[in-house]
Design a protein around this motif. Structure first.
Motif, mmCIF file in Angstrom:
data_model
loop_
_atom_site.group_PDB
_atom_site.id
_atom_site.type_symbol
_atom_site.label_atom_id
_atom_site.label_comp_id
_atom_site.label_asym_id
_atom_site.label_seq_id
_atom_site.Cartn_x
_atom_site.Cartn_y
_atom_site.Cartn_z
ATOM 1 N N SER A 115 -0.409 4.494 -3.570
ATOM 2 C CA SER A 115 -1.450 3.477 -3.682
ATOM 3 C C SER A 115 -1.227 2.869 -2.056
ATOM 4 C CB SER A 115 -1.663 2.429 -4.550
ATOM 5 O OG SER A 115 -2.534 1.535 -4.294
ATOM 6 N N ASP A 116 -2.022 3.090 -1.250
ATOM 7 C CA ASP A 116 -1.587 2.811 0.287
ATOM 8 C C ASP A 116 -2.023 1.413 0.491
ATOM 9 O OD1 ASP A 116 -0.771 3.016 2.774
ATOM 10 O OD2 ASP A 116 -1.919 4.594 3.420
ATOM 11 N N HIS B 52 3.301 12.322 -0.394
ATOM 12 C CA HIS B 52 3.197 11.072 -1.032
ATOM 13 C C HIS B 52 1.895 11.448 -2.197
ATOM 14 C CE1 HIS B 52 5.714 9.360 1.968
ATOM 15 N NE2 HIS B 52 4.384 9.240 2.958
ATOM 16 N N TYR C 20 -3.386 10.155 -4.278
ATOM 17 C CA TYR C 20 -3.476 9.486 -3.197
ATOM 18 C C TYR C 20 -4.446 8.583 -2.868
ATOM 19 C CZ TYR C 20 -1.912 8.290 1.717
ATOM 20 O OH TYR C 20 -1.397 7.723 2.858
ATOM 21 N N SER C 21 -4.183 7.315 -2.932
ATOM 22 C CA SER C 21 -5.322 6.171 -2.970
ATOM 23 C C SER C 21 -5.247 5.634 -1.414
ATOM 24 C CB SER C 21 -5.143 5.104 -3.952
ATOM 25 O OG SER C 21 -6.344 4.187 -3.737
ATOM 26 N N GLU C 22 -6.119 5.620 -0.499
ATOM 27 C CA GLU C 22 -5.952 5.590 0.771
ATOM 28 C C GLU C 22 -6.415 3.967 1.021
ATOM 29 O OE1 GLU C 22 -8.915 7.688 2.810
ATOM 30 O OE2 GLU C 22 -7.865 9.560 3.089
ATOM 31 N N ILE C 23 -5.927 3.501 2.526
ATOM 32 C CA ILE C 23 -5.848 2.158 2.666
ATOM 33 C C ILE C 23 -7.096 1.463 2.073
ATOM 34 C CG2 ILE C 23 -5.990 0.503 4.574
ATOM 35 C CD1 ILE C 23 -3.975 2.439 6.058
ATOM 36 N N SER D 268 -4.783 -1.755 -1.236
ATOM 37 C CA SER D 268 -5.790 -1.049 -2.205
ATOM 38 C C SER D 268 -5.600 -1.702 -3.471
ATOM 39 C CB SER D 268 -5.245 0.542 -2.389
ATOM 40 O OG SER D 268 -5.334 1.101 -1.171
ATOM 41 N N SER E 234 -8.757 1.116 -0.692
ATOM 42 C CA SER E 234 -9.371 1.764 -1.574
ATOM 43 C C SER E 234 -9.616 1.205 -3.009
ATOM 44 C CB SER E 234 -8.991 3.429 -1.683
ATOM 45 O OG SER E 234 -7.563 3.334 -2.083
#
Length: 219
Positions: free
Chosen positions: A66-67, A33, A38-41, A70, A43
């Motif tokens: 984007s999780d 992904h 990768y933009s974490e939860i 976010s 964020s």
């Protein structure tokens, strides 16, 4: 807080063989992904005056994944030639917030759904002066909008020459999605089966296309 300002990144993991009817892509060491980011939860990501080209994810988000919950804010950003299975350029997960101004998405590909964007449920997205052009997917050549997502297109957004089997520019899936267009221009989008510009699946879709400059054309 993650900031990206005045940046130009080119993916190293993309090889194209030009030939036959479509390009063939070979990738090595490709992330699952988020080909570039990768933009974490929960964020917060901001990007300004930047160019991103040639990134690949094997599953979701050729450029950005984007999780959940976010926030992503982008202004004056160009994304080209990114590839994924879902969300050729962007994949946003449940509960996220997307705010974009003067963002261009060109020549991005999703093998399954959402050539430019895949919005995956309960997302709020404000897209101002957005351009999505020459993107392809099986469903939603420019954009795939999933369950309970609110998308506001404003400021002369354009979706041009995108293509898919279903929903050449936009595929709206599931119940309760609101797709708003104020001054949105859709031209030259193509679907081989249904919905040259917009395809809506399910029930109770409030779809608004307003303003003197609004134009929706299907092929």
């Amino acid at each position: 807080l993650q900031d990206v300002i005045c940046c130009k990144l080119v993916g190293y993991n993309l090889v194209q063989e030009i030939g036959n009817a479509t390009d063939k892509l070979r990738t090595e060491h490709v992330p699952l992904h988020g080909g570039a980011i990768y933009s974490e939860i929960d964020s917060h990501l901001e990007g300004y005056s930047s160019t991103f080209s040639g990134f690949v994810a094997s599953a979701r988000g050729g450029f950005i994944f984007s999780d959940a919950d976010s926030t992503c804010i982008l202004e004056d950003v160009l994304v080209t030639e990114c590839v994924a299975d879902y969300g050729g350029a962007f994949y946003t997960s449940v509960g996220g917030n997307f705010n974009m101004t003067a963002v261009q998405i060109r020549n991005c590909t999703a093998h399954s759904a959402g050539g430019g964007f895949f919005f995956d449920g309960s997302i709020s997205a404000s897209l101002n002066s957005l351009l999505v052009q020459d993107c392809t997917a099986d469903s939603g050549g420019g954009m795939f909008v999933d369950d309970s997502t609110r998308i506001d297109l404003s400021g002369n957004c354009s979706m041009i020459q995108n293509s898919a089997k279903v929903g050449g520019a936009v595929y709206v899936d599931q119940q309760g999605v609101l797709l708003g267009c104020a001054g949105c221009y859709m031209h030259g989008n193509m679907a081989s089966a249904m919905g040259g510009a917009v395809y809506m699946s399910g029930r109770h879709y409030p779809y608004h296309c307003q303003g003197r400059r609004s134009l929706l054309e299907t092929t």
